[in-house]
Scaffold this active site. Structure first.
Site, mmCIF file in Angstrom:
data_model
loop_
_atom_site.group_PDB
_atom_site.id
_atom_site.type_symbol
_atom_site.label_atom_id
_atom_site.label_comp_id
_atom_site.label_asym_id
_atom_site.label_seq_id
_atom_site.Cartn_x
_atom_site.Cartn_y
_atom_site.Cartn_z
ATOM 1 N N TRP A 126 -26.725 22.054 71.747
ATOM 2 C CA TRP A 126 -25.638 22.972 72.571
ATOM 3 C C TRP A 126 -25.499 21.797 73.406
ATOM 4 O O TRP A 126 -26.026 21.595 73.933
ATOM 5 C CB TRP A 126 -25.468 24.480 72.482
ATOM 6 C CG TRP A 126 -24.457 24.346 73.125
ATOM 7 C CD1 TRP A 126 -23.477 24.402 72.677
ATOM 8 C CD2 TRP A 126 -24.474 25.743 74.429
ATOM 9 N NE1 TRP A 126 -22.622 25.615 73.628
ATOM 10 C CE2 TRP A 126 -23.215 26.286 74.838
ATOM 11 C CE3 TRP A 126 -25.785 26.333 74.819
ATOM 12 C CZ2 TRP A 126 -22.513 26.493 75.708
ATOM 13 C CZ3 TRP A 126 -25.093 26.918 76.186
ATOM 14 C CH2 TRP A 126 -23.994 26.990 76.545
ATOM 15 N N ASP A 207 -33.050 30.287 70.600
ATOM 16 C CA ASP A 207 -31.404 30.367 71.392
ATOM 17 C C ASP A 207 -30.897 31.184 70.025
ATOM 18 O O ASP A 207 -30.759 29.965 69.226
ATOM 19 C CB ASP A 207 -30.753 29.571 71.714
ATOM 20 C CG ASP A 207 -29.777 29.606 72.695
ATOM 21 O OD1 ASP A 207 -29.307 30.822 72.365
ATOM 22 O OD2 ASP A 207 -29.332 28.792 73.137
ATOM 23 N N ALA A 209 -28.121 32.584 68.315
ATOM 24 C CA ALA A 209 -26.442 32.537 69.107
ATOM 25 C C ALA A 209 -25.352 33.010 67.613
ATOM 26 O O ALA A 209 -24.299 32.971 67.362
ATOM 27 C CB ALA A 209 -25.967 31.669 70.253
ATOM 28 N N LYS A 242 -20.455 35.447 68.923
ATOM 29 C CA LYS A 242 -19.587 35.252 67.541
ATOM 30 C C LYS A 242 -20.503 36.285 66.292
ATOM 31 O O LYS A 242 -19.060 36.872 66.039
ATOM 32 C CB LYS A 242 -20.544 34.386 67.112
ATOM 33 C CG LYS A 242 -20.326 32.729 68.250
ATOM 34 C CD LYS A 242 -19.878 31.908 68.694
ATOM 35 C CE LYS A 242 -20.264 31.343 70.092
ATOM 36 N NZ LYS A 242 -19.886 30.109 70.491
HETATM 37 C C1 LMR Z 1 -19.189 26.464 71.600
HETATM 38 O O1 LMR Z 1 -20.854 25.633 70.731
HETATM 39 O O2 LMR Z 1 -18.676 26.200 70.884
HETATM 40 C C2 LMR Z 1 -19.252 27.359 71.884
HETATM 41 O O3 LMR Z 1 -21.053 27.467 72.118
HETATM 42 C C3 LMR Z 1 -18.642 27.530 72.820
HETATM 43 C C4 LMR Z 1 -19.091 27.327 74.114
HETATM 44 O O4 LMR Z 1 -19.574 27.359 75.194
HETATM 45 O O5 LMR Z 1 -19.702 25.871 74.254
#
Ligand code: LMR
Length: 392
Positions: A126, A207, A209, A242
């Site tokens: 991420w 993590d 999510a 989410k």
């Molecule tokens: C994403 O990866 O698009 C989401 O988790 C939003 C973010 O905060 O980046």
């Protein structure tokens, strides 16, 4: 002073959202930021969330502060959802956080205070993981995760990289629905990973999510539960953005598994102190809403049903889209889309091709080619597949 500031580094996901909003072309398609959309392209409030919000509003008699850890019934309900029966709760402590992002930050702060120097993150990960870890003071090292040629897990290389980690290093792992690739570990790989972590004295930081977006709520937590059952200390960041669709309400938790209750208590106290100097108290509304759902069997059943229909829509979209890409490109190059999990896939297009997608076809994806499959409407599948074939 203010005039002397240099612009901070651009966050590619947020920059893309801005470019999308500013674009005037009808039929533009946003496949960037991780927000689930239904077949009409909307992100509606989930039924159980609407019903629970009403109850929260009706029953709320005060807005006085709760503790620094927020709503305890909420945090415990998330413990149940994430951990199931995998561990003895005596060694588990958890707090409510401002979304999953703040959980990641507070945990990193806590780890630094505990003497951690290095965090290993998957490559890719991420886009906010590395900046958060660095700003907390951790040295970031990457371990191989995705094989860009096969679009599958690079498991052997992952093990080789992690074999270089030193005792006390932290290893960040995505619980499920890896962001940005959609490529997850298999059960046997989780087992191997757990034994490597344990042998080398590494601290897992998971993590999670997207629980419920991959194979189902329990299935998506199975790897995490295995690690939790095997390792003495584990840190977990969770998000309800989410799976409850409460993105803007900022709902998450940080969960700590200690060697014993005393260790878990000490670590939790550090987390709370880190929260105090960051934002003091987390906001109540979203967490109270989620707690209301999870503690009411009827609302919980309705939420599970709606979540399951969202999951099935993503699985279905992946299958239809992979078929459309096969036809449009006359190749199996993009077949991996149907095998991956959750919202995202790395579509594997060069930056110039992505630029063309945006300028010539009004299809928006961030520069790493991460596609939010969950934002693709059935009615757009053919058009997007044809556009990808045209630029690929
Ligand atoms: C994403 O990866 O698009 C989401 O988790 C939003 C973010 O905060 O980046």
């Amino acid at each position: 002073m203010f005039n002397s500031f240099a612009a901070p580094p651009v966050d590619a996901i947020l920059a893309l959202s801005q470019a999308f909003r500013a674009d005037q072309r009808p039929g533009k398609t946003d496949l960037g930021i991780g927000v689930y959309k239904d077949s009409a392209g909307a992100t509606p409030v989930m039924r159980a969330v609407k019903a629970a919000e009403k109850r929260v509003w009706q029953s709320e008699g005060s807005k006085a502060y709760l503790g620094l850890g927020g709503d305890e019934t909420f945090a415990q309900a998330i413990d149940d959802l994430v951990l199931g029966a995998a561990v003895d709760r005596a060694r588990v402590r958890s707090i409510q956080t401002v979304g999953g992002g703040a959980a990641v930050r507070l945990i990193c702060d806590m780890l630094v205070e505990g003497g951690a120097k290095t965090i290993w993150v998957p490559s890719p990960t991420w886009l906010n993981h590395i900046p958060i870890a660095r700003s907390a003071g951790l040295v970031v090292r990457e371990y191989a995760y995705l094989d860009h040629v096969t679009s599958a897990i690079a498991f052997e290389r992952m093990l080789q990289d992690l074999a270089q980690a030193e005792a006390g290093d932290v290893v960040l792992i995505h619980g499920c629905c890896h962001n940005p690739s959609g490529v997850d570990l298999e059960a046997t790989q989780w087992t191997e990973l757990a034994s490597l972590l344990s042998k080398r004295g590494l601290l897992p930081f998971i993590d999670i999510a997207y629980q419920g977006f991959g194979d189902g709520l329990d299935q998506d937590a199975a790897g995490l539960r295995h690690i939790a059952a095997q390792l003495p200390e584990v840190a977990i960041a969770t998000s309800c953005s989410k799976n409850f669709g409460v993105y803007r309400d900022r709902v998450g938790t940080a969960i700590l598994l200690g060697q014993d209750a005393a260790g878990a208590d000490r670590a939790k106290a550090v987390l709370l102190a880190k929260g105090r100097v960051n934002y003091s108290f987390p906001p109540n509304h979203g967490a109270a809403t989620v707690a209301t759902i999870l503690n009411d069997p009827t609302l919980a059943a309705d939420w599970r049903e709606e979540l399951e229909s969202m999951r099935k829509r993503m699985v279905g979209t992946r299958a239809v889209f992979a078929t459309a890409l096969r036809q449009a490109t006359n190749s199996d190059r993009f077949d991996f889309v149907s095998r991956q999990k959750g919202m995202f896939s790395l579509i594997g297009l060069e930056p110039a091709a992505l630029q063309k997608l945006q300028s010539e076809h009004a299809i928006f994806m961030p520069p790493d080619g991460r596609m939010n499959v969950a934002a693709l409407r059935e009615t757009d599948v053919e058009r997007v597949a044809a556009a990808i074939a045209a630029v690929a």
